[in-house]
Design a protein around this motif. Structure first.
Motif, short mmCIF file in Angstrom:
data_model
loop_
_atom_site.label_atom_id
_atom_site.label_comp_id
_atom_site.label_asym_id
_atom_site.label_seq_id
_atom_site.Cartn_x
_atom_site.Cartn_y
_atom_site.Cartn_z
N LYS A 65 0.77 -1.26 0.17
CA LYS A 65 -0.04 -0.06 -0.07
C LYS A 65 0.93 1.08 0.17
O LYS A 65 1.85 1.18 0.58
CB LYS A 65 -0.94 -0.02 1.10
CG LYS A 65 -1.77 -0.93 1.25
CD LYS A 65 -2.61 -0.89 2.59
CE LYS A 65 -3.36 -2.15 3.21
NZ LYS A 65 -3.91 -2.13 4.40
N HIS B 239 0.44 5.96 0.04
CA HIS B 239 -0.29 6.95 -0.45
C HIS B 239 0.44 7.85 -1.30
O HIS B 239 1.45 8.17 -1.30
CB HIS B 239 -0.36 7.54 0.91
CG HIS B 239 -1.59 7.22 1.76
ND1 HIS B 239 -2.95 7.60 1.83
CD2 HIS B 239 -1.52 6.28 2.75
CE1 HIS B 239 -3.65 6.61 2.57
NE2 HIS B 239 -2.87 6.04 3.54
N ASN C 183 -0.44 11.44 -3.36
CA ASN C 183 -1.45 12.75 -3.56
C ASN C 183 -2.70 12.62 -2.57
O ASN C 183 -3.58 12.83 -3.16
CB ASN C 183 -1.77 12.93 -5.09
CG ASN C 183 -0.64 13.25 -5.87
OD1 ASN C 183 0.38 13.82 -5.35
ND2 ASN C 183 -0.64 13.08 -7.20
N ILE D 214 -4.10 9.71 -1.74
CA ILE D 214 -5.23 8.91 -2.29
C ILE D 214 -4.35 7.49 -1.84
O ILE D 214 -3.23 7.30 -2.31
CB ILE D 214 -5.71 9.04 -3.73
CG1 ILE D 214 -6.24 10.31 -3.92
CG2 ILE D 214 -6.35 7.77 -4.06
CD1 ILE D 214 -6.49 10.51 -5.47
N HIS E 192 -3.30 4.02 -2.66
CA HIS E 192 -3.03 3.13 -3.91
C HIS E 192 -2.49 1.82 -3.43
O HIS E 192 -1.84 1.59 -2.29
CB HIS E 192 -1.73 3.69 -4.72
CG HIS E 192 -2.29 4.84 -5.58
ND1 HIS E 192 -2.71 6.12 -4.92
CD2 HIS E 192 -2.68 4.91 -6.71
CE1 HIS E 192 -3.03 7.01 -5.87
NE2 HIS E 192 -2.86 6.28 -7.13
N TYR E 193 -2.89 0.64 -3.95
CA TYR E 193 -2.52 -0.71 -3.71
C TYR E 193 -1.76 -1.18 -4.89
O TYR E 193 -1.96 -1.01 -6.05
CB TYR E 193 -3.79 -1.63 -3.83
CG TYR E 193 -4.61 -1.45 -2.47
CD1 TYR E 193 -4.56 -1.66 -1.34
CD2 TYR E 193 -5.95 -0.59 -2.71
CE1 TYR E 193 -5.29 -1.48 -0.28
CE2 TYR E 193 -6.52 -0.04 -1.78
CZ TYR E 193 -6.21 -0.74 -0.45
OH TYR E 193 -7.25 -0.31 0.62
N SER F 162 -5.57 2.77 -7.47
CA SER F 162 -5.94 3.52 -6.70
C SER F 162 -7.20 2.82 -6.23
O SER F 162 -7.58 1.79 -6.55
CB SER F 162 -6.65 4.84 -7.12
OG SER F 162 -7.81 4.69 -7.70
N GLU F 163 -7.33 3.11 -4.70
CA GLU F 163 -8.33 2.57 -4.08
C GLU F 163 -9.83 2.54 -4.45
O GLU F 163 -10.86 1.65 -4.62
CB GLU F 163 -8.74 2.92 -2.57
CG GLU F 163 -9.14 4.43 -2.65
CD GLU F 163 -9.11 4.91 -0.78
OE1 GLU F 163 -9.56 4.22 -0.01
OE2 GLU F 163 -8.83 6.06 -1.07
#
Length: 89
Positions: free
Chosen positions: A25, A27, A29, A31, A33-34, A47-48
């Motif tokens: 995982k 972050h 910006n 958001i 993200h995975y 992104s999530e």
């Protein structure tokens, strides 16, 4: 949104034969993200929001498939299942 745990298996909604493992995982910006990895592809970041829209977790997929099948059979049984040609009297 609820975070997805690392090492969770997810499947593409449009093709449930393709599975990915969440390997990290990050972050970007603001958001979440995975990082996803399949057996045949390189690692990618999504992104999530993309994950929630385009993928389903292994747990959810099992829940949905069991529920939809059991509901279908319940409807068939309640209406009375008959074998043979529907035009026969």
């Amino acid at each position: 949104m609820i975070e997805i745990d690392i090492n969770t298996k997810v499947y593409k909604k449009e093709n449930l034969d393709i599975s990915y493992s969440i390997t990290g995982k990050k972050h970007l910006n603001g958001i979440l993200h995975y990082k996803l990895k399949s057996e045949t592809s390189q690692e990618i970041f999504l992104s999530e929001f993309a994950i929630r829209d385009n993928f389903v977790s292994e747990h959810k997929m099992c829940e949905q498939s069991n529920n939809s099948v059991s509901r279908l059979f319940t409807k068939i049984i309640n209406k009375g299942y008959k074998t043979g040609n529907p035009n026969e009297k």
